[in-house]
Write a protein that holds these residues in place. Sequence first.
Motif, PDB file in Angstrom:
ATOM      1  N   GLU A  79      65.361 -87.005  19.454  1.00  0.00           N
ATOM      2  CA  GLU A  79      64.069 -86.288  19.295  1.00  0.00           C
ATOM      3  C   GLU A  79      63.627 -85.890  20.800  1.00  0.00           C
ATOM      4  N   ASN A  80      64.004 -86.487  21.861  1.00  0.00           N
ATOM      5  CA  ASN A  80      63.861 -86.215  23.286  1.00  0.00           C
ATOM      6  C   ASN A  80      64.189 -84.994  23.789  1.00  0.00           C
ATOM      7  N   TRP A  81      65.535 -84.578  23.342  1.00  0.00           N
ATOM      8  CA  TRP A  81      66.429 -83.758  23.949  1.00  0.00           C
ATOM      9  C   TRP A  81      66.829 -82.501  22.961  1.00  0.00           C
ATOM     10  N   MET A  82      66.244 -82.360  21.759  1.00  0.00           N
ATOM     11  CA  MET A  82      66.515 -81.374  20.816  1.00  0.00           C
ATOM     12  C   MET A  82      65.273 -80.322  20.991  1.00  0.00           C
ATOM     13  N   GLY A  83      66.080 -78.945  20.871  1.00  0.00           N
ATOM     14  CA  GLY A  83      64.815 -77.703  21.066  1.00  0.00           C
ATOM     15  C   GLY A  83      64.278 -77.927  22.387  1.00  0.00           C
ATOM     16  N   ILE A  84      64.844 -78.215  23.284  1.00  0.00           N
ATOM     17  CA  ILE A  84      64.268 -77.955  24.676  1.00  0.00           C
ATOM     18  C   ILE A  84      65.118 -77.018  25.520  1.00  0.00           C
ATOM     19  N   GLY A  85      64.319 -76.581  26.690  1.00  0.00           N
ATOM     20  CA  GLY A  85      65.030 -75.584  27.522  1.00  0.00           C
ATOM     21  C   GLY A  85      64.831 -76.036  28.966  1.00  0.00           C
ATOM     22  N   GLY A  86      65.164 -75.337  29.742  1.00  0.00           N
ATOM     23  CA  GLY A  86      64.640 -75.262  31.382  1.00  0.00           C
ATOM     24  C   GLY A  86      65.242 -76.319  32.036  1.00  0.00           C
ATOM     25  N   TYR A  87      64.563 -76.976  32.753  1.00  0.00           N
ATOM     26  CA  TYR A  87      64.926 -77.998  33.783  1.00  0.00           C
ATOM     27  C   TYR A  87      65.709 -79.151  32.965  1.00  0.00           C
TER      28      TYR A  87
ATOM     29  N   PHE B  65      45.213 -75.347  29.290  1.00  0.00           N
ATOM     30  CA  PHE B  65      45.807 -75.045  30.507  1.00  0.00           C
ATOM     31  C   PHE B  65      46.997 -76.310  30.646  1.00  0.00           C
ATOM     32  N   GLU B  66      46.672 -77.653  30.381  1.00  0.00           N
ATOM     33  CA  GLU B  66      47.644 -78.553  30.526  1.00  0.00           C
ATOM     34  C   GLU B  66      48.693 -78.292  29.504  1.00  0.00           C
ATOM     35  N   TRP B  67      48.457 -78.294  28.318  1.00  0.00           N
ATOM     36  CA  TRP B  67      49.477 -78.084  27.380  1.00  0.00           C
ATOM     37  C   TRP B  67      50.543 -77.013  27.584  1.00  0.00           C
ATOM     38  N   THR B  68      49.717 -75.918  27.958  1.00  0.00           N
ATOM     39  CA  THR B  68      50.700 -74.711  28.297  1.00  0.00           C
ATOM     40  C   THR B  68      51.629 -75.176  29.464  1.00  0.00           C
ATOM     41  N   GLU B  69      51.382 -76.133  30.329  1.00  0.00           N
ATOM     42  CA  GLU B  69      52.362 -76.373  31.313  1.00  0.00           C
ATOM     43  C   GLU B  69      53.600 -77.326  30.855  1.00  0.00           C
ATOM     44  N   THR B  70      53.273 -78.048  29.638  1.00  0.00           N
ATOM     45  CA  THR B  70      54.142 -78.807  28.976  1.00  0.00           C
ATOM     46  C   THR B  70      55.172 -77.877  27.953  1.00  0.00           C
ATOM     47  N   GLU B  71      54.217 -77.112  27.427  1.00  0.00           N
ATOM     48  CA  GLU B  71      55.148 -75.961  26.404  1.00  0.00           C
ATOM     49  C   GLU B  71      55.917 -75.302  27.174  1.00  0.00           C
ATOM     50  N   LEU B  72      55.582 -74.838  28.325  1.00  0.00           N
ATOM     51  CA  LEU B  72      56.654 -73.828  28.943  1.00  0.00           C
ATOM     52  C   LEU B  72      57.545 -74.535  29.450  1.00  0.00           C
ATOM     53  N   PHE B  73      57.362 -75.752  30.063  1.00  0.00           N
ATOM     54  CA  PHE B  73      58.345 -76.452  30.601  1.00  0.00           C
ATOM     55  C   PHE B  73      59.654 -77.033  29.884  1.00  0.00           C
ATOM     56  N   MET B  74      58.982 -77.164  28.635  1.00  0.00           N
ATOM     57  CA  MET B  74      59.861 -77.844  27.581  1.00  0.00           C
ATOM     58  C   MET B  74      60.659 -76.819  26.819  1.00  0.00           C
ATOM     59  N   MET B  75      59.972 -75.556  26.677  1.00  0.00           N
ATOM     60  CA  MET B  75      60.416 -74.797  25.795  1.00  0.00           C
ATOM     61  C   MET B  75      61.912 -74.326  25.677  1.00  0.00           C
ATOM     62  N   GLU B  76      62.324 -73.971  24.572  1.00  0.00           N
ATOM     63  CA  GLU B  76      63.758 -73.511  24.721  1.00  0.00           C
ATOM     64  C   GLU B  76      63.848 -72.194  25.400  1.00  0.00           C
ATOM     65  N   ASP B  77      65.119 -72.065  25.995  1.00  0.00           N
ATOM     66  CA  ASP B  77      65.685 -70.798  26.742  1.00  0.00           C
ATOM     67  C   ASP B  77      65.383 -69.512  25.843  1.00  0.00           C
TER      68      ASP B  77
ATOM     69  N   ASN C 140      59.686 -61.866  32.292  1.00  0.00           N
ATOM     70  CA  ASN C 140      60.212 -62.998  31.790  1.00  0.00           C
ATOM     71  C   ASN C 140      59.750 -63.412  30.648  1.00  0.00           C
ATOM     72  N   PRO C 141      60.745 -63.761  29.599  1.00  0.00           N
ATOM     73  CA  PRO C 141      60.146 -64.132  28.267  1.00  0.00           C
ATOM     74  C   PRO C 141      59.869 -65.338  28.202  1.00  0.00           C
ATOM     75  N   GLU C 142      60.049 -66.237  29.249  1.00  0.00           N
ATOM     76  CA  GLU C 142      59.313 -67.607  29.186  1.00  0.00           C
ATOM     77  C   GLU C 142      58.104 -67.470  29.896  1.00  0.00           C
ATOM     78  N   HIS C 143      56.996 -66.883  29.161  1.00  0.00           N
ATOM     79  CA  HIS C 143      55.715 -66.722  29.814  1.00  0.00           C
ATOM     80  C   HIS C 143      54.527 -66.837  28.823  1.00  0.00           C
ATOM     81  N   LEU C 144      53.473 -67.042  29.107  1.00  0.00           N
ATOM     82  CA  LEU C 144      52.342 -67.077  28.213  1.00  0.00           C
ATOM     83  C   LEU C 144      51.029 -66.405  29.091  1.00  0.00           C
ATOM     84  N   VAL C 145      50.427 -65.679  28.459  1.00  0.00           N
ATOM     85  CA  VAL C 145      49.197 -65.068  29.185  1.00  0.00           C
ATOM     86  C   VAL C 145      47.952 -65.816  28.544  1.00  0.00           C
ATOM     87  N   LEU C 146      47.004 -66.485  29.464  1.00  0.00           N
ATOM     88  CA  LEU C 146      45.861 -67.157  28.881  1.00  0.00           C
ATOM     89  C   LEU C 146      44.688 -66.603  29.291  1.00  0.00           C
ATOM     90  N   ALA C 147      43.611 -66.783  28.484  1.00  0.00           N
ATOM     91  CA  ALA C 147      42.367 -66.084  28.680  1.00  0.00           C
ATOM     92  C   ALA C 147      41.322 -67.463  28.628  1.00  0.00           C
TER      93      ALA C 147
END
Lengths: 276, 249
Positions: free
Chosen positions: A30-38, B114-126, B145-152
């Motif tokens: 759950e902590n490692w699936m579907g993630i990317g980046g760092y 704002f805070e969720w966006t940071e988590t989502e982008l940090f974690m999102m699939e490549d 860069n496809p790993e981006h979001l534009v917020l208002a």
Amino acid sequence: MVGIGYRKDFAETFLAGTALNPDFIEVAPENWMGIGGYWKKQFAKVLERYPLFVHGLSLSVGSPDELDFDFLRKVKAFLKETGAVLYSEHLSYAKCDNAHLYDLLPIPFTGDAVKHVSERIRTVQDLLEQKIAIEIVSYYTPVAPELSEIQFIRSVLEEADCELLLDVNNVFVNGFNHRYDAAAFIEQLPAERVRYIHMAGHEKVSDTLIIDTHGEAIIDPVYELFAHTLRQLNRDVPVLLERDYNIPELGELQAEMDRLTSIKKLIRKEKEYAFN
Amino acid sequence: MLLTDTTRQHQSALASYCRTGNLAVIPGIHPENIREYRRLVYNVVEDILRNAYPLAADFLPREEWEALVNEFFSRHSCQSPQVWYMPKEFYKYLAGNDHPVFEKYPILPDLLLFEWTETELFMMEDKAADYSISGDLLFSKLVLNPEHLVLAFDFPVHLKNARQISGTDKGKYYVAAHRDAEGEVIFTDCSAALARILGYLAEKPQTILELFHRFEQEYRLPLNEEQQQHIIRFLQNAYQHQLISGFKN
């Protein structure tokens, strides 16, 4: 083999140094699936070095809800992608009434629950095309029990025809909280199904209650119970050190792993001596 | 279904107690120890939400934060098996219900997003992008860069400490957020016009000249030299910080 639960809390230090030298690592999918980046990059690095054991949190085999097949398919893909050695889950439920609870709740020890859970484990095994190991969880209260804990567990293992992840600390905790002899409990488990062992620390919060925190070092009585467990088995079984909170210097975790390794060696020698 | 209604009800009662604190009769339980489950479950949820929204948790008075966490977890059925994703459900729960707390603290929706966006982008699939590192910023087609979001935002939560933001700050603020090659999430303040330019690039790679023409056509507004230079400087900076990945092959 003695492994360590791989955590983001110490991932950088772990990869950069030599303080911790496990034979394998374990993660929650759950902590490692579907993630990317760092974190994906860090995970790829650690997978290059260590075999992976996968220990799930959210499958909720004991839930009254339907199995989440979409999630299960993702787990299957994750196991394949990572070349995981083993997949284990908990004999508990973490989802109910269509809501995840993000913790492990005790299943009522009842005959119908045995059948229900066993069928679900068999379904999971069929879909994953492999046997899974099921962990006996620590619990702080029984819920509407009709069977004893050992009857419940033995029945599930038998009916599901699955393997057992024996968390020795959990049995110790349960023995203390529910006033039974943990060593005798382990003797009643089907040793041939033990595929994997977990070891961890806990916190005694009162004279009658221990909480399974994974936030302390393993205490001596749990090491003794571990040795007792190994004496019941006639083969080497991988052992994992779990530490989820209050992470110490990695050298301290290595010292715990070294102690587990030396106990394994000691018991192996005892057996060899007895055999010769 | 092999489970009897009785067992199912007992399981449901325990789960409901963990979520709400309201304990129905469950046979055989240890009345003192059952409380541990409520405590442990709440602590996990509160901890995950606090880690995901440290600014919001700090901004709200403690009692109000805890009341929100309690309300969310007792009324909302969390759907994600991956606990790191659960905070998004918290945001959507509050936003979807147009929660009264947003009226009391108008900056809260922006702060949470704002805070969720940071988590989502940090974690999102490549996300793979087809681009070349060789090209000319002024003449080649630029690949966003496809790993981006534009917020208002209505409030400058990305620029100021939440406690220092007042009603007079209300306006329209645009922010581009992206993940660089190291995995770091970078927020870039921008104007509405620059946000629109990024929107064009998100559709397809284009040259700066094409972007100018597109903008001028859409807004029927010729860009003067100064405005064009401003856009070029923004895109140069975006390229340096990897908001623009490179150039179309």
